[in-house]
Design a protein around this motif. Structure first.
Motif, PDB file in Angstrom:
ATOM      1  N   UNK A  45       0.540  -1.021  -0.189  1.00  8.63           N
ATOM      2  CA  UNK A  45      -0.025   0.165  -0.158  1.00  8.63           C
ATOM      3  C   UNK A  45       0.830   0.844   0.399  1.00  8.63           C
ATOM      4  N   UNK A  46       1.959   1.058   0.360  1.00 12.61           N
ATOM      5  CA  UNK A  46       3.065   2.481   1.053  1.00 12.61           C
ATOM      6  C   UNK A  46       3.360   2.166  -0.221  1.00 12.61           C
ATOM      7  N   UNK A  47       4.520   1.688  -1.507  1.00 15.36           N
ATOM      8  CA  UNK A  47       4.159   1.735  -2.594  1.00 15.36           C
ATOM      9  C   UNK A  47       3.147   2.399  -3.695  1.00 15.36           C
ATOM     10  N   UNK A  52       1.950   6.569  -6.580  1.00 14.03           N
ATOM     11  CA  UNK A  52       0.205   7.712  -7.095  1.00 14.03           C
ATOM     12  C   UNK A  52       0.631   9.179  -7.135  1.00 14.03           C
ATOM     13  N   UNK A  53       1.325   9.049  -6.111  1.00 18.41           N
ATOM     14  CA  UNK A  53       1.978  10.882  -6.243  1.00 18.41           C
ATOM     15  C   UNK A  53       2.344  11.473  -6.499  1.00 18.41           C
ATOM     16  N   UNK A  54       2.591  10.683  -7.731  1.00 20.20           N
ATOM     17  CA  UNK A  54       3.336  12.134  -9.251  1.00 20.20           C
ATOM     18  C   UNK A  54       2.175  11.986 -10.517  1.00 20.20           C
ATOM     19  N   UNK A  55       0.589  11.514 -10.107  1.00 17.15           N
ATOM     20  CA  UNK A  55      -0.424  11.563 -11.006  1.00 17.15           C
ATOM     21  C   UNK A  55      -0.835  13.102 -10.770  1.00 17.15           C
ATOM     22  N   UNK A  56      -1.018  13.310 -12.172  1.00 14.68           N
ATOM     23  CA  UNK A  56      -2.016  14.131 -12.467  1.00 14.68           C
ATOM     24  C   UNK A  56      -0.935  15.687 -12.174  1.00 14.68           C
ATOM     25  N   UNK A  57       0.701  15.753 -11.853  1.00 12.89           N
ATOM     26  CA  UNK A  57       2.149  16.124 -12.228  1.00 12.89           C
ATOM     27  C   UNK A  57       2.648  16.416 -13.411  1.00 12.89           C
TER      28      UNK A  57
END
Length: 168
Positions: A45-47, A52-57
């Motif tokens: 889940x952490x990975x 997903x942190x870079x989505x829409x960036x």
């Protein structure tokens, strides 16, 4: 029948005018890639959250497109994809002309690796702009241990010519 004959030159003219260019202009280009979807199976889940942190960036890059690269832009994509993914890549649906972009590549990992990557790029271009949808599916051994990791991403690539290349 007479009316049809009268319309044929007009139809031919519209068809000729609707065809896009066969190449982009060389020069300095800004490219923006925005990944909008990510599906990651086999990761913790952490990975998944980190991925997903870079989505829409937007990720932007400014490049000098040489006359040779402008004449055959997919050759550079093929080369980069092969260089980054390994030596055993096959490309299909390799089109960059008439304003149409269609490219598909499938790669197997190097040195006997079971990793596989598939890339699809589909869009349109004009002499000084382009836009394409991109999707990537990558599958390989789980770095955390057993099993397989599968990543599926979708996004958009936009490009526009912003001037001439700097002279050295």
């Amino acid at each position: 029948m007479k009316r049809l004959r009268m319309l044929l030159p007009l139809i031919a003219l519209v068809a000729a005018c609707s065809r896009g260019p066969d190449r982009i202009q060389h020069g300095r280009w800004d490219f923006e890639v925005v990944m909008t979807e990510l599906d990651a199976t086999g990761l913790s889940a952490e990975q998944q959250q980190q991925a997903r942190a870079g989505l829409n960036q937007p990720q932007t890059n400014r490049e000098c497109v040489t006359p040779d690269e402008a004449a055959n832009p997919l050759s550079e994509i093929r080369e980069q994809f092969t260089r980054n993914q390994g030596a055993s890549c096959q490309t299909t649906d390799d089109v960059f002309s008439g304003g149409i972009i269609r490219f598909r590549a499938s790669c197997r990992g190097s040195n006997g690796s079971s990793a596989r990557v598939q890339l699809a790029l589909e869009g349109r271009f004009e002499a000084i702009t382009l836009i394409a949808n991109v999707s990537v599916t990558a599958e390989g051994p789980n770095p955390n241990g057993s099993g397989t990791v599968t990543l599926r991403t979708r996004g958009t690539v936009r490009g526009r010519r912003v001037g001439d290349c700097a002279r050295n």
